[in-house]
Scaffold this active site. Sequence first.
Site, PDB file in Angstrom:
ATOM      1  N   LYS A 202       0.852  -1.183   0.000  1.00 51.07           N
ATOM      2  CA  LYS A 202       0.000   0.000   0.000  1.00 51.07           C
ATOM      3  C   LYS A 202       0.888   1.233   0.000  1.00 51.07           C
ATOM      4  CE  LYS A 202      -3.072   2.618   3.038  1.00 51.07           C
ATOM      5  NZ  LYS A 202      -4.089   2.536   4.113  1.00 51.07           N
ATOM      6  N   LYS A 204       1.078   5.267   0.468  1.00 55.09           N
ATOM      7  CA  LYS A 204       0.422   6.481   0.944  1.00 55.09           C
ATOM      8  C   LYS A 204       0.641   7.574  -0.093  1.00 55.09           C
ATOM      9  CE  LYS A 204      -1.267   7.284   4.417  1.00 55.09           C
ATOM     10  NZ  LYS A 204      -2.711   7.212   4.783  1.00 55.09           N
ATOM     11  N   ASP A 232      -3.496   5.158  -1.513  1.00 59.12           N
ATOM     12  CA  ASP A 232      -4.339   5.908  -0.575  1.00 59.12           C
ATOM     13  C   ASP A 232      -3.904   7.365  -0.514  1.00 59.12           C
ATOM     14  OD1 ASP A 232      -5.825   6.934   1.525  1.00 59.12           O
ATOM     15  OD2 ASP A 232      -4.617   5.953   3.074  1.00 59.12           O
ATOM     16  N   ASN A 234      -5.713   9.819   0.754  1.00 59.78           N
ATOM     17  CA  ASN A 234      -6.423  10.493   1.849  1.00 59.78           C
ATOM     18  C   ASN A 234      -7.309  11.642   1.370  1.00 59.78           C
ATOM     19  OD1 ASN A 234      -3.720   9.670   3.889  1.00 59.78           O
ATOM     20  ND2 ASN A 234      -5.818   9.162   4.480  1.00 59.78           N
ATOM     21  N   GLU A 257      -8.036   3.583  -2.139  1.00 60.44           N
ATOM     22  CA  GLU A 257      -8.545   3.977  -0.828  1.00 60.44           C
ATOM     23  C   GLU A 257      -8.763   5.483  -0.727  1.00 60.44           C
ATOM     24  OE1 GLU A 257      -7.048   3.955   3.833  1.00 60.44           O
ATOM     25  OE2 GLU A 257      -6.217   2.492   2.435  1.00 60.44           O
ATOM     26  N   ASN A 280     -11.410   4.539   5.146  1.00 60.19           N
ATOM     27  CA  ASN A 280     -11.388   4.656   6.594  1.00 60.19           C
ATOM     28  C   ASN A 280     -11.715   6.099   6.978  1.00 60.19           C
ATOM     29  OD1 ASN A 280      -8.356   5.402   5.912  1.00 60.19           O
ATOM     30  ND2 ASN A 280      -8.728   6.163   7.972  1.00 60.19           N
ATOM     31  N   ASP A 304     -10.858   0.091  12.295  1.00 62.34           N
ATOM     32  CA  ASP A 304      -9.770   0.442  13.213  1.00 62.34           C
ATOM     33  C   ASP A 304     -10.381   0.360  14.597  1.00 62.34           C
ATOM     34  OD1 ASP A 304      -8.073   1.933  14.974  1.00 62.34           O
ATOM     35  OD2 ASP A 304      -7.138   2.887  13.246  1.00 62.34           O
ATOM     36  N   HIS A 331      -7.390  -0.492   9.130  1.00 65.25           N
ATOM     37  CA  HIS A 331      -6.592   0.724   9.038  1.00 65.25           C
ATOM     38  C   HIS A 331      -5.562   0.742  10.157  1.00 65.25           C
ATOM     39  CE1 HIS A 331      -6.201   4.866  10.788  1.00 65.25           C
ATOM     40  NE2 HIS A 331      -5.854   5.144   9.553  1.00 65.25           N
ATOM     41  N   ASN A 333      -2.776   3.455  12.296  1.00 72.38           N
ATOM     42  CA  ASN A 333      -2.056   4.687  12.572  1.00 72.38           C
ATOM     43  C   ASN A 333      -0.744   4.286  13.217  1.00 72.38           C
ATOM     44  OD1 ASN A 333      -1.333   7.361  13.085  1.00 72.38           O
ATOM     45  ND2 ASN A 333      -3.393   7.938  13.727  1.00 72.38           N
TER      46      ASN A 333
END
Length: 435
Positions: A202, A204, A232, A234, A257, A280, A304, A331, A333
């Site tokens: 994955k 970011k 992803d 965001n 994502e 998420n 999560d 998910h 963090n």
Amino acid sequence: MTVARDRDLRIARVTLTPVLVADPPLLNTQGVHQPYTPRLIVEVTTEDGVTGLGETYGDTKYLELARPLAELLPGHRVDDQGGLFTLADRLAVDTARVDGALDVGGLRGVQTAGKLRLSVVSAFEVACLDALGRTLGLPVHALLGGKVRDTVDYSAYLFYRWAAHPEGVTAEPDDWGAALDPAGIVAQARRFTERYGFRSFKLKGGVFPPDEEITAVRALADAFPGHPLRLDPNGAWSVPTSLKVARELEDVLEYLEDPTLGTAAMAEVAAGTSVPLATNMCVTTFAEIKEAFTRDAVQVVLSDHHYWGGLRHTQQLAAVCRAFGVGVSMHSNTHLGISLAAMTHVAATVPGPLHACDSHYPWQTEDVLTERLTFHDGAVRVSDAPGLGVDLDRDRLAFLHERWARDDGTLRDRDDAAAMRVVEPGWRVPTMPRW
């Protein structure tokens, strides 16, 4: 199984220990990770002297709610996890300060007072389950109904990153080096594979213009043919940009994502592409499920347990997803081993297919456990030891807490935009959509 007496199950005391944990300079659309990130370690000790462990976000707003909740728990039974929510609901939260604030650390969209409560309760629920499991001689997955898999797959979490935090900033060094282009991302992925055996990746995104990130994903596809890939950003993209990226990567993406913000925009993207969309950000509470599922806005939900309110709520979410034919993953963090152990236990109980879960844990060089959890062939083995199957290293906990205690408040609330301003003084959180 041990038969528990009443005193075995009643809480005698709760200990809260905020810590600052080293974090590398990982980039996202908000900015860059600070050199240290706050986490909160929760210890629930029964009258019989058994201690259970939990972990959650450690920012000030979480501590402000965790402390009064901890004061209410003595006398509460560790097998009454449902009662934790009743206790939490008794606590007032300054909604004017919380509602509408973007949680930069989680990049999970608008945060409300209700979501904040769930994030705090999750750590107490896990600690109670750990204490209960230790008392009864049962692993947490058994308390949740039993495991359906012996190992849980995780995905390599790739980031654009700097080689180090800016000069003059106190930070813990690492040897990963910079990854600011496709070659750097592929090199990072190779190292993850060689070290941990990950079989899916994955990236970011939302850091560089979409065409650059498309090129990076294409480079990963060439380097690791047939391996599941995810991207992803965001919510950094508009609907047209999201559709463009989806079209160009539809032959290699496992899922895309949160390419854009909000259920309505996600539904528009989903209607225009065959690439599954994961989230998420737009499905983070049970109240948000109906609109997202009935509009077919998402095909995979990344749970999560921290912000869904614990492990049992995570199981409930998975059941709802299964009823609607929506896939499930998890998910992550920035977290320590207590959270990874909790994730692994609940993931082990989710029936049916489970997408490989996210985890920042390989990026973390510090922990509060006597022994770090390990990845083999990209998976973590599910512990059958009582409770979570992990033990606290009190010397390490004290060291990381002392770092928190010495901090002047600069790092006690994670702020990726503030960290970026050290390098770019005029940096502000970009207006979304960014592209």
